[in-house]
Design a protein around this motif. Structure first.
Motif, PDB file in Angstrom:
ATOM      1  N   VAL A   1       0.872  -1.182   0.000  1.00 56.23           N
ATOM      2  CA  VAL A   1       0.000   0.000   0.000  1.00 56.23           C
ATOM      3  C   VAL A   1       0.910   1.235   0.000  1.00 56.23           C
ATOM      4  O   VAL A   1       1.071   1.910   1.012  1.00 56.23           O
ATOM      5  CB  VAL A   1      -0.954   0.007   1.207  1.00 56.23           C
ATOM      6  CG1 VAL A   1      -1.936   1.173   1.108  1.00 56.23           C
ATOM      7  CG2 VAL A   1      -1.720  -1.304   1.306  1.00 56.23           C
ATOM      8  N   PRO A   2       1.549   1.518  -1.131  1.00 58.79           N
ATOM      9  CA  PRO A   2       2.514   2.617  -1.169  1.00 58.79           C
ATOM     10  C   PRO A   2       1.853   3.974  -1.020  1.00 58.79           C
ATOM     11  O   PRO A   2       0.747   4.194  -1.517  1.00 58.79           O
ATOM     12  CB  PRO A   2       3.155   2.460  -2.548  1.00 58.79           C
ATOM     13  CG  PRO A   2       2.116   1.770  -3.376  1.00 58.79           C
ATOM     14  CD  PRO A   2       1.403   0.842  -2.437  1.00 58.79           C
ATOM     15  N   VAL A   3       2.543   4.877  -0.333  1.00 54.29           N
ATOM     16  CA  VAL A   3       2.020   6.215  -0.081  1.00 54.29           C
ATOM     17  C   VAL A   3       2.654   7.232  -1.027  1.00 54.29           C
ATOM     18  O   VAL A   3       1.962   7.965  -1.730  1.00 54.29           O
ATOM     19  CB  VAL A   3       2.247   6.633   1.388  1.00 54.29           C
ATOM     20  CG1 VAL A   3       1.664   8.027   1.653  1.00 54.29           C
ATOM     21  CG2 VAL A   3       1.628   5.607   2.342  1.00 54.29           C
ATOM     22  N   THR A   4       3.993   7.272  -1.076  1.00 54.44           N
ATOM     23  CA  THR A   4       4.669   8.328  -1.829  1.00 54.44           C
ATOM     24  C   THR A   4       6.126   7.953  -2.057  1.00 54.44           C
ATOM     25  O   THR A   4       6.579   6.866  -1.709  1.00 54.44           O
ATOM     26  CB  THR A   4       4.571   9.669  -1.065  1.00 54.44           C
ATOM     27  OG1 THR A   4       5.059  10.732  -1.870  1.00 54.44           O
ATOM     28  CG2 THR A   4       5.348   9.619   0.229  1.00 54.44           C
ATOM     29  N   ALA A   5       6.867   8.876  -2.666  1.00 55.40           N
ATOM     30  CA  ALA A   5       8.321   8.778  -2.839  1.00 55.40           C
ATOM     31  C   ALA A   5       8.719   7.497  -3.552  1.00 55.40           C
ATOM     32  O   ALA A   5       8.189   7.176  -4.610  1.00 55.40           O
ATOM     33  CB  ALA A   5       9.011   8.927  -1.481  1.00 55.40           C
ATOM     34  N   ASP A   6       9.665   6.740  -2.977  1.00 53.62           N
ATOM     35  CA  ASP A   6      10.166   5.527  -3.612  1.00 53.62           C
ATOM     36  C   ASP A   6       9.279   4.315  -3.366  1.00 53.62           C
ATOM     37  O   ASP A   6       9.544   3.234  -3.893  1.00 53.62           O
ATOM     38  CB  ASP A   6      11.581   5.220  -3.120  1.00 53.62           C
ATOM     39  CG  ASP A   6      11.658   5.037  -1.612  1.00 53.62           C
ATOM     40  OD1 ASP A   6      10.942   5.769  -0.894  1.00 53.62           O
ATOM     41  OD2 ASP A   6      12.425   4.179  -1.141  1.00 53.62           O
ATOM     42  N   GLN A   7       8.216   4.471  -2.583  1.00 56.48           N
ATOM     43  CA  GLN A   7       7.405   3.322  -2.175  1.00 56.48           C
ATOM     44  C   GLN A   7       6.700   2.626  -3.344  1.00 56.48           C
ATOM     45  O   GLN A   7       6.685   1.382  -3.386  1.00 56.48           O
ATOM     46  CB  GLN A   7       6.413   3.757  -1.093  1.00 56.48           C
ATOM     47  CG  GLN A   7       7.101   4.205   0.186  1.00 56.48           C
ATOM     48  CD  GLN A   7       6.268   5.107   1.050  1.00 56.48           C
ATOM     49  OE1 GLN A   7       5.049   5.147   0.936  1.00 56.48           O
ATOM     50  NE2 GLN A   7       6.922   5.862   1.928  1.00 56.48           N
TER      51      GLN A   7
ATOM     52  N   ALA B   1      -0.996  -7.244  -6.254  1.00 56.83           N
ATOM     53  CA  ALA B   1      -0.920  -5.961  -6.956  1.00 56.83           C
ATOM     54  C   ALA B   1      -1.008  -4.822  -5.938  1.00 56.83           C
ATOM     55  O   ALA B   1      -1.788  -4.896  -4.986  1.00 56.83           O
ATOM     56  CB  ALA B   1      -2.050  -5.850  -7.961  1.00 56.83           C
ATOM     57  N   PRO B   2      -0.209  -3.782  -6.096  1.00 60.11           N
ATOM     58  CA  PRO B   2      -0.247  -2.677  -5.138  1.00 60.11           C
ATOM     59  C   PRO B   2      -1.612  -1.998  -5.078  1.00 60.11           C
ATOM     60  O   PRO B   2      -2.316  -1.893  -6.089  1.00 60.11           O
ATOM     61  CB  PRO B   2       0.822  -1.711  -5.676  1.00 60.11           C
ATOM     62  CG  PRO B   2       1.713  -2.548  -6.520  1.00 60.11           C
ATOM     63  CD  PRO B   2       0.828  -3.598  -7.131  1.00 60.11           C
TER      64      PRO B   2
ATOM     65  N   GLU C   1      -6.061   5.344  -2.679  1.00 62.48           N
ATOM     66  CA  GLU C   1      -7.254   4.615  -3.098  1.00 62.48           C
ATOM     67  C   GLU C   1      -7.969   3.935  -1.935  1.00 62.48           C
ATOM     68  O   GLU C   1      -9.047   3.362  -2.118  1.00 62.48           O
ATOM     69  CB  GLU C   1      -6.886   3.597  -4.181  1.00 62.48           C
ATOM     70  CG  GLU C   1      -6.384   4.269  -5.465  1.00 62.48           C
ATOM     71  CD  GLU C   1      -6.036   3.290  -6.571  1.00 62.48           C
ATOM     72  OE1 GLU C   1      -6.405   2.097  -6.439  1.00 62.48           O
ATOM     73  OE2 GLU C   1      -5.381   3.715  -7.552  1.00 62.48           O
ATOM     74  N   LEU C   2      -7.406   4.019  -0.734  1.00 62.32           N
ATOM     75  CA  LEU C   2      -8.101   3.489   0.440  1.00 62.32           C
ATOM     76  C   LEU C   2      -9.244   4.396   0.869  1.00 62.32           C
ATOM     77  O   LEU C   2      -9.967   4.074   1.823  1.00 62.32           O
ATOM     78  CB  LEU C   2      -7.119   3.307   1.605  1.00 62.32           C
ATOM     79  CG  LEU C   2      -6.056   2.216   1.440  1.00 62.32           C
ATOM     80  CD1 LEU C   2      -5.236   2.079   2.721  1.00 62.32           C
ATOM     81  CD2 LEU C   2      -6.685   0.867   1.078  1.00 62.32           C
ATOM     82  N   SER C   3      -9.406   5.519   0.189  1.00 59.23           N
ATOM     83  CA  SER C   3     -10.540   6.402   0.466  1.00 59.23           C
ATOM     84  C   SER C   3     -11.758   6.056  -0.387  1.00 59.23           C
ATOM     85  O   SER C   3     -12.842   6.609  -0.178  1.00 59.23           O
ATOM     86  CB  SER C   3     -10.151   7.865   0.203  1.00 59.23           C
ATOM     87  OG  SER C   3      -9.097   8.266   1.037  1.00 59.23           O
ATOM     88  N   ALA C   4     -11.609   5.158  -1.339  1.00 58.70           N
ATOM     89  CA  ALA C   4     -12.717   4.799  -2.229  1.00 58.70           C
ATOM     90  C   ALA C   4     -13.785   4.006  -1.479  1.00 58.70           C
ATOM     91  O   ALA C   4     -13.525   3.381  -0.436  1.00 58.70           O
ATOM     92  CB  ALA C   4     -12.188   3.979  -3.402  1.00 58.70           C
ATOM     93  N   ASP C   5     -14.994   4.005  -2.022  1.00 56.06           N
ATOM     94  CA  ASP C   5     -16.114   3.321  -1.372  1.00 56.06           C
ATOM     95  C   ASP C   5     -15.883   1.820  -1.236  1.00 56.06           C
ATOM     96  O   ASP C   5     -16.356   1.196  -0.288  1.00 56.06           O
ATOM     97  CB  ASP C   5     -17.409   3.572  -2.155  1.00 56.06           C
ATOM     98  CG  ASP C   5     -17.857   5.027  -2.094  1.00 56.06           C
ATOM     99  OD1 ASP C   5     -17.420   5.739  -1.163  1.00 56.06           O
ATOM    100  OD2 ASP C   5     -18.635   5.443  -2.974  1.00 56.06           O
TER     101      ASP C   5
ATOM    102  N   ALA D   1     -12.562  -1.256   1.541  1.00 52.92           N
ATOM    103  CA  ALA D   1     -12.539  -2.376   2.490  1.00 52.92           C
ATOM    104  C   ALA D   1     -12.629  -3.709   1.747  1.00 52.92           C
ATOM    105  O   ALA D   1     -11.907  -4.663   2.067  1.00 52.92           O
ATOM    106  CB  ALA D   1     -13.663  -2.246   3.502  1.00 52.92           C
ATOM    107  N   ASP D   2     -13.515  -3.782   0.747  1.00 54.68           N
ATOM    108  CA  ASP D   2     -13.632  -5.019  -0.032  1.00 54.68           C
ATOM    109  C   ASP D   2     -12.353  -5.297  -0.813  1.00 54.68           C
ATOM    110  O   ASP D   2     -11.893  -6.444  -0.895  1.00 54.68           O
ATOM    111  CB  ASP D   2     -14.819  -4.924  -1.000  1.00 54.68           C
ATOM    112  CG  ASP D   2     -16.158  -5.003  -0.295  1.00 54.68           C
ATOM    113  OD1 ASP D   2     -16.202  -5.570   0.825  1.00 54.68           O
ATOM    114  OD2 ASP D   2     -17.141  -4.492  -0.845  1.00 54.68           O
ATOM    115  N   ARG D   3     -11.781  -4.244  -1.373  1.00 56.78           N
ATOM    116  CA  ARG D   3     -10.563  -4.421  -2.160  1.00 56.78           C
ATOM    117  C   ARG D   3      -9.401  -4.894  -1.277  1.00 56.78           C
ATOM    118  O   ARG D   3      -8.649  -5.801  -1.656  1.00 56.78           O
ATOM    119  CB  ARG D   3     -10.204  -3.094  -2.836  1.00 56.78           C
ATOM    120  CG  ARG D   3      -9.038  -3.191  -3.805  1.00 56.78           C
ATOM    121  CD  ARG D   3      -8.805  -1.851  -4.474  1.00 56.78           C
ATOM    122  NE  ARG D   3      -7.639  -1.877  -5.348  1.00 56.78           N
ATOM    123  CZ  ARG D   3      -7.142  -0.810  -5.939  1.00 56.78           C
ATOM    124  NH1 ARG D   3      -7.722   0.377  -5.765  1.00 56.78           N
ATOM    125  NH2 ARG D   3      -6.072  -0.912  -6.715  1.00 56.78           N
ATOM    126  N   LEU D   4      -9.279  -4.296  -0.098  1.00 56.79           N
ATOM    127  CA  LEU D   4      -8.216  -4.711   0.814  1.00 56.79           C
ATOM    128  C   LEU D   4      -8.462  -6.118   1.337  1.00 56.79           C
ATOM    129  O   LEU D   4      -7.525  -6.927   1.443  1.00 56.79           O
ATOM    130  CB  LEU D   4      -8.112  -3.712   1.977  1.00 56.79           C
ATOM    131  CG  LEU D   4      -7.003  -3.973   2.998  1.00 56.79           C
ATOM    132  CD1 LEU D   4      -5.634  -4.028   2.328  1.00 56.79           C
ATOM    133  CD2 LEU D   4      -7.023  -2.896   4.087  1.00 56.79           C
TER     134      LEU D   4
END
Length: 425
Positions: free
Chosen positions: A346-352, A367-368, A373-377, A380-383
């Motif tokens: 679950v990369p946030v920024t920079a080199d992640q 797949a990352p 995208e954890l703000s999408a409706d 929870a299902d995707r994670l």
């Protein structure tokens, strides 16, 4: 022969902790080692048996975080100009501390990526050798684009051009700090680009603290740019997991680790609720590492299947997990592989994003899922789906185990020790 060595490292925990392992290895070989970094990490440095020296601009006590050299980056969205101003201010503050950290008897400087553009001036003033020890690849190459942009390929020519542009951006960020530092050290004026090119032309060795398991050394790098393997954060040989963690592990099947290190500040309650919901939909137990985001279960009812913890060495915890979910900082990505467990990146920024895609390409990760995208409706299902994939798929565990076998054959800290003794021999 004993040498007095100063290591300088700045940024988040992941930018600093690997150098405690390097420093401890050098100390065990008989060298006197100091590590200059922020107050936040003083206890970590001293526990490793190293002398602590203070650097300013502690990221835990600032409104912003560094974002200059491919290591630490801001956790919240901001405009490009804002980030540049923040990074330049951080670097300028850091420059004065670098000068204070060196003592007259310092004989060798070991420099992280963030501190190297400053440390080179200090080495010049003291007339002592220095060795760059970056945690991410920074030299231009046709193999991939600059890692701070996620490493999305632009073609070999485009990758090299983007890499050169990235170095020029870094030069701009260090311009004010360079001017101030050289004046303070009594050195003649010189632009960051001039000093960088002078350093490159000298062919000085640069040792990269990651593994070719994830990033093979580019064939178009000059001689002296070497990939030596990971430097693992120091922890006490007799360290054990806290009893509350051992009790939780014994109470059921291996859980999933979820943590974002120094990322996601201010998002703790929302991300915690999302993580617990995803775990339960996947039918899995979980351990949330609080980190700078402040992950917690206090907002979720009946949380006997989820435990919140503080700082625990990944080397002790990760091998006990069924999978790990994290931001994919360089060190955490390698720690998951070393533990032989699959990753949900679950990369946030920079080199992640770069490391996330490397894990996926290796077959050891799903797949990352970009953090935004954890703000999408359907987050929870995707994670939950990714958690189930990571925990249940034997192929990903097999790929992680194969990578761990290769990592175990590397001795990154030993390579640094050998380079130090060649420099000072």
């Amino acid at each position: 022969m004993t040498h007095k060595i100063l290591i300088t490292a700045a940024g988040s925990y992941g930018d600093v902790a690997p150098y405690t392992g390097v420093g401890a290895r050098l100390r065990e070989a008989g060298h006197e080692v100091a590590l200059a970094t922020h107050d936040t990490y003083a206890d970590l440095v001293r526990a490793a048996g190293l002398e602590f020296r203070r650097l300013p601009a502690d990221p835990r006590t600032r409104a912003h975080r560094p974002g200059a050299a491919g290591e630490a980056q801001p956790t919240a969205p901001a405009g490009g100009r804002t980030l540049m101003r923040q990074a330049a201010a951080f670097i300028t503050e850091l420059g004065g501390g670098i000068a204070d950290a060196a003592h007259e008897d310092t004989g060798l400087l070991l420099l992280s990526a963030t501190t190297a553009p400053l440390g080179h001036h200090l080495a010049e003033a003291l007339d002592i050798p220095s060795l760059d020890l970056p945690l991410v690849p920074g030299a231009p190459t046709g193999d991939f684009a600059p890692v701070v942009g996620g490493g999305r390929s632009l073609g070999r020519g485009g990758n090299r051009a983007a890499g050169r542009l990235s170095l020029r951006v870094i030069d701009r960020l260090y311009a004010d700090a360079t001017r101030d530092l050289r004046t303070r050290l009594g050195l003649p004026p010189a632009a960051p680009r001039t000093v960088r090119r002078r350093t490159e032309a000298a062919g000085r060795p640069v040792l990269h603290g990651f593994s070719e398991v994830l990033v093979p050394r580019p064939a178009d790098w000059r001689t002296g740019l070497d990939v030596v393997g990971n430097w693992w954060p120091w922890h006490a040989p007799d360290a054990q997991l806290p009893p509350v963690v051992e009790d939780f592990l014994a109470a059921g099947p291996p859980p999933v680790f979820i943590g974002f290190g120094s990322m996601a500040g201010g998002d703790g309650e929302r991300v915690s609720t999302l993580a617990v919901r995803a775990l339960r939909r996947a039918g899995l137990r979980g351990i949330l590492q609080s980190g700078w985001a402040g992950l917690t279960t206090r907002h979720t009812p009946e949380h006997a299947d989820v435990l919140t913890i503080g700082d625990v060495p990944h080397a002790l915890l990760f091998p006990r997990m069924s999978a790990v979910v994290h931001h994919c900082g360089a060190g955490t990505a390698a720690a998951g592989l070393r533990a032989k467990v699959p990753t949900v990146p679950v990369p946030v920024t920079a080199d992640q994003p770069f490391w996330a895609h490397r894990l996926t390409a290796l077959g050891a990760a799903t797949a990352p899922i970009p953090f935004r995208e954890l703000s999408a409706d359907n987050a929870a299902d995707r994670l939950a789906h990714a958690l189930a994939q990571a925990s249940a798929a034997p192929e990903r565990r097999r790929h992680a185990a194969e990578a761990a076998h290769r990592l175990a054959a590397e001795d990154g800290a030993g390579e640094v020790l050998a380079a130090v003794e060649r420099l000072r021999g």
